[in-house]
Design an enzyme around this catalytic site. Sequence first.
Site, PDB file in Angstrom:
ATOM      1  N   GLY A  45       0.845  -1.183   0.000  1.00 49.05           N
ATOM      2  CA  GLY A  45       0.000   0.000   0.000  1.00 49.05           C
ATOM      3  C   GLY A  45       0.880   1.232   0.000  1.00 49.05           C
ATOM      4  N   GLN A  50       2.992   9.937   1.533  1.00 45.61           N
ATOM      5  CA  GLN A  50       4.291   9.264   1.556  1.00 45.61           C
ATOM      6  C   GLN A  50       5.160   9.634   0.357  1.00 45.61           C
ATOM      7  OE1 GLN A  50       2.420   5.222   2.364  1.00 45.61           O
ATOM      8  NE2 GLN A  50       4.359   5.087   3.487  1.00 45.61           N
ATOM      9  N   CYS A 108       6.029  -0.021   7.821  1.00 40.64           N
ATOM     10  CA  CYS A 108       5.667   1.125   6.986  1.00 40.64           C
ATOM     11  C   CYS A 108       6.883   1.564   6.185  1.00 40.64           C
ATOM     12  CB  CYS A 108       5.175   2.269   7.877  1.00 40.64           C
ATOM     13  SG  CYS A 108       4.709   3.758   6.983  1.00 40.64           S
ATOM     14  N   LEU A 109       6.669   1.858   4.906  1.00 40.03           N
ATOM     15  CA  LEU A 109       7.783   2.293   4.056  1.00 40.03           C
ATOM     16  C   LEU A 109       8.412   3.586   4.575  1.00 40.03           C
ATOM     17  CD1 LEU A 109       6.227   1.600   0.527  1.00 40.03           C
ATOM     18  CD2 LEU A 109       7.936   0.225   1.740  1.00 40.03           C
ATOM     19  N   HIS A 150      -4.382   1.141   7.546  1.00 40.72           N
ATOM     20  CA  HIS A 150      -3.015   1.672   7.657  1.00 40.72           C
ATOM     21  C   HIS A 150      -2.835   2.856   6.703  1.00 40.72           C
ATOM     22  CE1 HIS A 150       1.475   1.130   8.181  1.00 40.72           C
ATOM     23  NE2 HIS A 150       1.421   1.851   7.080  1.00 40.72           N
ATOM     24  N   GLU A 151      -3.247   2.680   5.436  1.00 39.77           N
ATOM     25  CA  GLU A 151      -3.096   3.763   4.448  1.00 39.77           C
ATOM     26  C   GLU A 151      -4.029   4.921   4.770  1.00 39.77           C
ATOM     27  OE1 GLU A 151      -0.512   3.646   2.677  1.00 39.77           O
ATOM     28  OE2 GLU A 151      -0.151   1.528   3.081  1.00 39.77           O
ATOM     29  N   HIS A 154      -2.551   7.368   7.044  1.00 40.86           N
ATOM     30  CA  HIS A 154      -1.640   8.321   6.384  1.00 40.86           C
ATOM     31  C   HIS A 154      -2.369   9.558   5.877  1.00 40.86           C
ATOM     32  CE1 HIS A 154       2.263   6.453   6.466  1.00 40.86           C
ATOM     33  NE2 HIS A 154       1.799   5.311   5.981  1.00 40.86           N
TER      34      HIS A 154
END
Length: 195
Positions: A45, A50, A108-109, A150-151, A154
């Site tokens: 995702g 991000q 997480c990236l 999760h996304e 963000h």
Amino acid sequence: MIFPIIAYGHPVLREVAKDITPDYPGLDKLIEDMWETMYASNGVGLAAPQINKSIRLFVVDSAQIFANMDDDERKETDYPDAPGIKQVFINAHIVEEAGEDWPYNEGCLSIPKIREDIYRAEEVTLKYMDENFREHTKTFDGVTGRIILHEYDHIDGKLFIDHLSPLKRKLLGRKLNDISKGAIRVDYKMLFPKK
């Protein structure tokens, strides 16, 4: 085009993102670039904040999780969301979260090399637009629902570590500080906060 991933500590990750309209400049190309960036970073995702865009846009590909599972993993757990989805979410807003909170080990990236068990609701119902600006209201569960939540965090200026206890966050302090300073190595492009 592959964008650098914005690292923990950058202010854009704490902004509540804005809804967009169908005439948002270069939207099709942006979505294409987000898929490319997500896959290049081995993500499942990716949210627009991000990549330094404070807009309510994220992409999710939970199908690759199921495609990469071995038979033992599939037998181990009943996955209600198999075989997963590959979906664009624009202007998403949560209608309802339901079910018991359950733990899952998240990463997480934007916060590389940190993984923690995070409790989230079993189901989430979202109202959102697809890439053609058609409106949907749909309920997601399982790993797919987890990735969406999760996304979604963000685009609301939250991070998965916000779900941890204050003590747990304090224990991660040095690692988080290293990430925000750029004192970390990853195999994808990152953009660190200016010192």
